[in-house]
Structures are given as structure tokens and as C-alpha cells.
Motif scaffolding. Structure first.
Motif, PDB file in Angstrom:
ATOM      1  N   SER A  91       7.155  26.050  26.278  1.00 51.36           N
ATOM      2  CA  SER A  91       6.925  24.898  25.242  1.00 51.36           C
ATOM      3  C   SER A  91       6.444  25.180  23.929  1.00 51.36           C
ATOM      4  CB  SER A  91       5.898  23.814  25.927  1.00 51.36           C
ATOM      5  OG  SER A  91       4.595  24.392  25.841  1.00 51.36           O
ATOM      6  N   HIS A  92       6.001  24.275  23.075  1.00 49.80           N
ATOM      7  CA  HIS A  92       5.653  24.644  21.781  1.00 49.80           C
ATOM      8  C   HIS A  92       4.574  25.556  21.934  1.00 49.80           C
ATOM      9  CE1 HIS A  92       1.882  22.130  21.504  1.00 49.80           C
ATOM     10  NE2 HIS A  92       2.466  21.419  22.644  1.00 49.80           N
ATOM     11  N   ARG A 125      10.550  22.775  27.777  1.00 49.91           N
ATOM     12  CA  ARG A 125       9.994  21.522  27.489  1.00 49.91           C
ATOM     13  C   ARG A 125      10.598  20.722  26.298  1.00 49.91           C
ATOM     14  NH1 ARG A 125       4.196  18.927  25.759  1.00 49.91           N
ATOM     15  NH2 ARG A 125       5.012  19.220  23.757  1.00 49.91           N
ATOM     16  N   TYR A 143       7.034  15.066  25.343  1.00 54.72           N
ATOM     17  CA  TYR A 143       6.226  14.097  26.300  1.00 54.72           C
ATOM     18  C   TYR A 143       6.307  12.704  26.035  1.00 54.72           C
ATOM     19  CZ  TYR A 143       3.202  13.565  22.089  1.00 54.72           C
ATOM     20  OH  TYR A 143       2.451  13.020  21.076  1.00 54.72           O
ATOM     21  N   ASP A 153       9.344  17.983  21.550  1.00 57.41           N
ATOM     22  CA  ASP A 153       8.772  19.270  21.511  1.00 57.41           C
ATOM     23  C   ASP A 153       9.190  20.142  20.122  1.00 57.41           C
ATOM     24  OD1 ASP A 153       8.643  22.321  21.895  1.00 57.41           O
ATOM     25  OD2 ASP A 153       7.437  21.406  23.889  1.00 57.41           O
ATOM     26  N   PHE A 162      12.021  22.583  21.100  1.00 59.25           N
ATOM     27  CA  PHE A 162      12.811  22.394  22.018  1.00 59.25           C
ATOM     28  C   PHE A 162      14.387  22.774  21.396  1.00 59.25           C
ATOM     29  CE2 PHE A 162      16.097  19.226  23.770  1.00 59.25           C
ATOM     30  CZ  PHE A 162      16.244  19.690  24.903  1.00 59.25           C
ATOM     31  N   TYR A 181       7.161  16.209  29.849  1.00 54.66           N
ATOM     32  CA  TYR A 181       5.774  15.901  30.259  1.00 54.66           C
ATOM     33  C   TYR A 181       5.399  14.323  30.274  1.00 54.66           C
ATOM     34  CZ  TYR A 181       0.597  16.831  30.726  1.00 54.66           C
ATOM     35  OH  TYR A 181      -0.560  16.919  31.405  1.00 54.66           O
TER      36      TYR A 181
END
Length: 451
Positions: free
Chosen positions: A74-75, A96, A99, A113, A116, A135
Motif C-alpha cells: 500500500s502507500h 491496496r 480505503y 491509495d 495504487f 480497507y
């Protein structure tokens, strides 16, 4: 009169204004599903604290193609050198996408994200297989649907950016772990998961899975929906002790991979993953079975072809009062009768087994001489039956004839016309009439008495 008319007009406009305000408030409340946790945008769970990754595993492990093949990012990992990652032997990655819901409470796209699209672009460029995850902060079905909208929008945008997504071969995982959701009931988790899945399927995506830790899968994510799709279980341990079925095991958050600055989650997969390979057939190892009230059998479902992303079935009973079935295909007789147990795949393929549930056997409780030529037979009652049948013979192992059929309210019968000095053998059984069918218990143990 003019003054009265004017007042009524004013009252009318006030009523319209109040109705409009009330309607607007209802409209607003229907979409006011942003939790404080989502507004903050900081993960809090077994692996995060206020948006920062916690160190959960105790030791770091350098990655080679022999010990790790799948990571998730993810980030938190920042900008990744994906060429080095590929050279390290990584087979696949779960990325990811963001969220929460598609937009924040102000209608802005701030919940994507940051890395992404870059991560997807690099995986496509270098031929690294990947899936994605979102998420979740959803506390109700409205929020869950809007989280699905978030995923759909981002996939659409990367399709516009990359064209055909040739290496998008792993599922879309719904990540349910945030501490803000701990107070939700298991039924709410199931409803939210179902809402997410249905919204995704409506947009053409059914390669879906669920991510959480072992404890949540055992205590919170227990509904049927979670057995229909691949589970990605997090348990930072030397082995995964989750007893249900799962396809990915996240076993550490301390893997070290060339091309990634700092530690990253590592996962082990089970089975093969082939894009767009769907269930074509479900078969069961039995077509029919007879069980007794209180007893159980386990039926095995086989999915064809092998290698599908979602090799799971949901089990359903046509009459749970007669026979129940759990997520592992264990069928338990509840009361005398018949039921059909069906295994259903995520894309609607079915197979069924016909179950007959017999009454429990009863027993002869006493045989007593009665009068000059009779014997009184008494037996135990069995619940849920229509009646009882009494059999008699002058031989222990053969020659039995039915001498009486009684209702379920009767528990004794006196047989007359017997000869003095002769031994008589008796046995009884219960029965249940289900429609036009009669279902019989096993016979009781034989007992005898000499008249």
C-alpha cells in the motif's frame, strides 16, 4: 376573508418549507454513513495504530523465491522499484486501491491509495500478477455499497490508463479489520459483505475474496457469505491454525524484499489461481442418505474444474427443522421427515442430496402376564412420530408378524389369546408419516416372556 386567505397561503408555504427541510434531512441521513474512523483515514487494527504500521512479527526475513512468492503493498511502502521486486522472485502482489467509500464526506476523491495506479502500471509493465484490496470502514450496507463503488471506479480508471489488464488474475479482497468495526454483530458483517459482493457483481466482478485476521474469521466473519469466496487469513505464526478453508495466509509483516524500503507483508498461497476460470459443475459423493434423529453424516462436495478462484459452496437445507447442515457439509437429523440438502457454488452451480431422517429407536420397557392368556407389552415413547408398531413371534430370529399399530399417544398394548407355557418374542418400532411416505425407525431389541 382576504386576511384569512393570506394567512392560509403563508401557512401553506411554511408547511412546504418544513417538508422540504425534513426530506432533505432524510436524504442526507441516508448517506451520512461516514464514521469518525473513516473521516480520520487512519487505520487502527491488529497491524496498524493511528495509520502507522505496527511491528507484529518478531523477526525480519529476507525474501527469496524459495520462501516467499506473494506480498501485499500500500502507500505505506512508498514508491517501489518493481523491477527489483520481480528479480527477487515475487510471483504476485495484492495492491491496496484505497480505503472507505468512493468519496469523502465532502464529495472529494481523497480516499484513493496514493500509489495504487503506479503499482498497477508497473505490474502490468513487468508482467507481475496482482489482485487488489480495499480497507473497509463500513458500518452499514449503504457504506459497503459505496465502498464497492470505490473499487469499481478505480478499476475503471486503471483500465482507461493501461488498456487490457492482462495480469489482474488475483481476487478483489474486501479488508475487514479496523478496530472501529469491533462492536458490529456477526449478522451486520454478513450483511455488509453481501452488499459489497452484490454491488461488485452488478458491475461485472465476481472474483472477490475477504481479508481479516484469524480471530475475526472465527468470531465475527462467520456468515455463509464468507464461505462462498476465498479467505485471506492473517496470522503471524509458524503455521496457520485457522480450521476453516482459506486460499492465502499472511504469515508475517516483516519480510524484506529488494526494491521495497522497509518491511512488507508476506503471504503463502494454496492452490492455483486462474483468471476467469469459473465453476462449471458441483458433485456430491452421495445422492441420498438415511440418518437417525440426532445422528450426523458429512457430505463432500467436489468442484470442477480444479484451479477456480472460488472453489467453495454454501450449504442449504430445504427444512432445517428436519435436517440441518453446517458450512463443512455436516448434516444432522433433527426430527423424522425428509429434506433436500443443496450445495451451491458462488456462480449458482448446484448439487443436491435427498435426506431421510428416521425416528429414534424405542425400547420395550416391560413384558407382564395379564389375565389367563395375555401379555402386556409396554414401550418407551419417541418424540415427533406418528405411531408405533408391535411385532410378535414364537421364534427369536424369524416369523414376526405385526400384531398392533397404535398412535403416538399410546405406550402399551395387551396381546390376548396366548397359550400357557409357550415363549413369545416381541419387538416394536416407531414410524412417521411424511406426506404419502412412511418412515420407520429401527426395531427395538427383542424381549421375550413365557406365558
Amino acid at each position: 376573508m382576504a386576511g384569512i386567505r393570506k394567512r392560509w397561503i403563508i401557512y401553506g408555504w411554511i408547511a412546504v418549507f418544513l417538508f422540504t427541510i425534513g426530506f432533505s434531512q432524510k436524504e442526507s441521513s441516508a448517506f451520512s454513513t461516514y464514521s469518525e474512523a473513516e473521516k480520520a483515514g487512519k487505520e487502527n487494527s491488529f497491524r496498524y495504530e493511528e495509520g502507522e504500521r505496527k511491528k507484529v512479527s518478531s523477526t525480519k526475513k529476507a525474501v527469496t523465491s524459495e520462501n516467499v512468492t506473494i506480498i501485499d503493498v500500500s502507500h505505506h511502502q512508498g514508491k517501489i522499484d518493481w523491477l527489483q521486486v520481480k528479480d527477487a522472485g515475487i510471483e504476485a502482489v495484492i495492491i491496496r486501491c484505497g480505503y472507505g467509500q468512493d468519496t469523502d464526506e465532502n464529495g472529494d476523491y481523497t480516499q484513493d491509495d496514493a500509489y495504487f495506479k503506479y503499482n498497477v502500471s508497473e505490474c502490468e509493465r513487468l508482467g507481475i500478477s496482482y489482485g487488489i484490496y480495499l480497507y473497509s470502514y463500513a458500518k452499514d450496507t449503504t457504506a459497503a455499497q459505496r465502498e464497492a463503488d470505490h473499487v469499481v471506479r478505480l478499476i475503471k480508471e486503471v483500465r482507461q490508463q493501461e488498456g487490457v489488464l492482462s495480469f489482474f488474475t488475483y481476487p478483489i479482497f474486501y479488508d475487514m479489520e479496523d478496530r472501529s468495526l469491533e462492536s458490529l454483530k456477526a449478522s451486520t458483517f454478513s450483511a455488509n459483505a453481501t452488499a459489497f459482493v452484490n454491488r461488485m457483481k452488478k458491475s461485472g466482478y465476481d472474483n472477490i475474496g475477504f481479508y481479516s485476521n484469524k480471530d475475526w474469521f472465527e468470531k465475527r466473519l462467520t456468515g455463509t457469505i464468507f464461505s462462498l469466496y476465498p479467505k485471506w487469513v492473517a496470522q503471524y505464526n509458524s503455521q496457520c491454525t485457522y480450521e476453516g478453508k482459506y486460499r492465502l495466509w499472511q504469515y508475517t509483516d516483516q519480510a524484506l524484499v529488494n526494491g521495497i524500503d522497509g518491511a512488507v507483508d508476506a503471504n503463502q498461497k494454496y492452490g492455483s489461481w486462474e483468471a476467469n476460470l469459473q465453476v462449471s459443475q458441483v458433485t456430491l459423493n452421495k445422492k441420498s442418505a438415511v440418518i437417525t434423529v440426532g445422528s450426523s453424516i458429512t457430505v463432500k462436495a467436489t468442484i470442477s474444474p480444479s484451479g477456480v478462484i472460488n472453489p467453495y459452496v454454501a450449504w442449504k437445507s430445504s427444512s432445517t427443522a428436519v435436517a440441518s447442515v453446517n458450512s463443512a457439509g455436516k448434516i444432522t437429523g433433527k426430527k423424522p421427515g425428509t429434506a433436500t440438502i443443496t450445495a451451491v457454488s458462488h456462480n449458482g452451480k448446484k448439487a443436491s442430496i435427498s435426506i431421510t431422517v428416521k425416528p429414534k429407536s424405542n425400547r420395550i420397557t416391560s413384558l407382564k402376564k395379564s389375565g389367563s392368556n395375555s401379555i402386556k407389552i409396554s414401550w418407551s415413547k419417541v418424540s415427533g412420530v406418528t405411531g408405533y408398531q408391535i411385532y410378535m413371534s414364537t421364534k427369536k430370529d424369524s416369523g414376526y408378524k405385526r400384531i398392533r399399530t397404535t398412535s403416538s399417544s399410546v405406550s402399551s398394548y395387551t396381546k390376548s389369546g396366548l397359550k400357557k407355557g409357550r415363549r413369545y418374542y416381541f419387538k416394536v418400532r416407531s414410524y412417521k408419516k411424511a406426506g404419502s411416505k412412511y418412515i420407520y425407525s429401527n426395531y427395538s431389541a427383542v424381549k421375550y416372556l413365557t406365558r
